[in-house]
Design a protein around this motif. Sequence first.
Motif, mmCIF file in Angstrom:
data_model
loop_
_atom_site.group_PDB
_atom_site.id
_atom_site.type_symbol
_atom_site.label_atom_id
_atom_site.label_comp_id
_atom_site.label_asym_id
_atom_site.label_seq_id
_atom_site.Cartn_x
_atom_site.Cartn_y
_atom_site.Cartn_z
ATOM 1 N N ILE A 49 0.830 -1.205 0.000
ATOM 2 C CA ILE A 49 0.000 0.000 0.000
ATOM 3 C C ILE A 49 0.865 1.255 0.000
ATOM 4 N N ALA A 50 1.983 1.229 0.717
ATOM 5 C CA ALA A 50 2.898 2.376 0.706
ATOM 6 C C ALA A 50 3.382 2.659 -0.713
ATOM 7 N N GLU A 51 3.752 1.621 -1.436
ATOM 8 C CA GLU A 51 4.234 1.796 -2.812
ATOM 9 C C GLU A 51 3.121 2.289 -3.734
ATOM 10 N N LEU A 52 1.902 1.803 -3.519
ATOM 11 C CA LEU A 52 0.784 2.240 -4.356
ATOM 12 C C LEU A 52 0.414 3.694 -4.079
ATOM 13 N N VAL A 53 0.502 4.108 -2.818
ATOM 14 C CA VAL A 53 0.256 5.515 -2.487
ATOM 15 C C VAL A 53 1.251 6.401 -3.232
ATOM 16 N N ALA A 54 2.525 6.023 -3.181
ATOM 17 C CA ALA A 54 3.552 6.795 -3.884
ATOM 18 C C ALA A 54 3.288 6.817 -5.387
ATOM 19 N N LYS A 55 2.933 5.672 -5.934
ATOM 20 C CA LYS A 55 2.672 5.575 -7.374
ATOM 21 C C LYS A 55 1.514 6.473 -7.795
ATOM 22 N N GLU A 56 0.433 6.451 -7.019
ATOM 23 C CA GLU A 56 -0.741 7.232 -7.403
ATOM 24 C C GLU A 56 -0.526 8.725 -7.186
ATOM 25 N N LEU A 57 0.271 9.080 -6.188
ATOM 26 C CA LEU A 57 0.566 10.496 -5.961
ATOM 27 C C LEU A 57 1.537 11.052 -6.992
ATOM 28 N N LEU A 58 2.512 10.246 -7.361
ATOM 29 C CA LEU A 58 3.583 10.722 -8.234
ATOM 30 C C LEU A 58 3.328 10.414 -9.702
ATOM 31 N N GLY A 59 2.194 9.799 -9.989
ATOM 32 C CA GLY A 59 1.852 9.551 -11.381
ATOM 33 C C GLY A 59 2.675 8.474 -12.050
ATOM 34 N N GLY A 60 3.151 7.519 -11.262
ATOM 35 C CA GLY A 60 3.881 6.403 -11.851
ATOM 36 C C GLY A 60 5.361 6.643 -12.052
ATOM 37 N N THR A 61 5.844 7.856 -11.768
ATOM 38 C CA THR A 61 7.272 8.128 -11.924
ATOM 39 C C THR A 61 8.014 7.879 -10.620
ATOM 40 N N ASN A 62 9.257 7.423 -10.730
ATOM 41 C CA ASN A 62 10.072 7.168 -9.543
ATOM 42 C C ASN A 62 11.031 8.315 -9.231
ATOM 43 N N ASP A 63 10.932 9.397 -9.992
ATOM 44 C CA ASP A 63 11.907 10.482 -9.847
ATOM 45 C C ASP A 63 11.896 11.100 -8.456
#
Length: 217
Positions: A49-63
């Motif tokens: 869930i932590a990773e999905l929160v980051a993904k959805e907030l950042l739009g799929g970018t890891n930058d």
Amino acid sequence: MWIEKYKPKSLGEVVGHEGLKSIVGKYIEQRDIPHFLFFGKPGTGKTLIAELVAKELLGGTNDNFIEMNASDDRTVEKVRKIVLNGIKHSTLNGKLRIILLDEADGLLVPAQEILRRPMEKSSKTRFIITANEVKSIIEAIKSRCMSFEFKGVNKEDMLRRLRFIRDNEHSTISDRELELIATNCNGDLRQAITELEKASMGDDNGAEIVKRYLQRG
């Protein structure tokens, strides 16, 4: 591996945790989150869930995403190198920076203490901290986070997911065998999916799973 094949790609696909998903989803809609502390036993979805929160907030970018597993290195030096050095730089496109500290209960107390100031002062950085044992997290961090306890997936939700995977993989595991897997995995969906895959791949199919679980009972 089925655990990767059927890994949720969005918060909406996560099994269980309905209250948490509702609250966190509202923050994501606002494009901002508080610091989060996710705690509970292994296999309950904290890191996912932590990773999905980051993904959805950042739009799929890891930058603007930094991840550190505290079980790999618990020292002050490692935290300074990865976390403190990371937040010195401006974020790209003005977005938030998300720092995931996974299994942070493994961090030494001095390493946890140096997080206090950046958690308070950095306006563009949000921490998501996961822990198996919340008692090992210092109060200064807990007081700066919105905390959620992760409990095991309930049996009905687990069985629904296991049936979906079984049918999709054309496995011949029976409903009775799925019941035994769900009961004995005690809310750990990750373990249950692994057990289902193992049973489905064996020459004796689910017979060995049934035999082993019945012996436990």
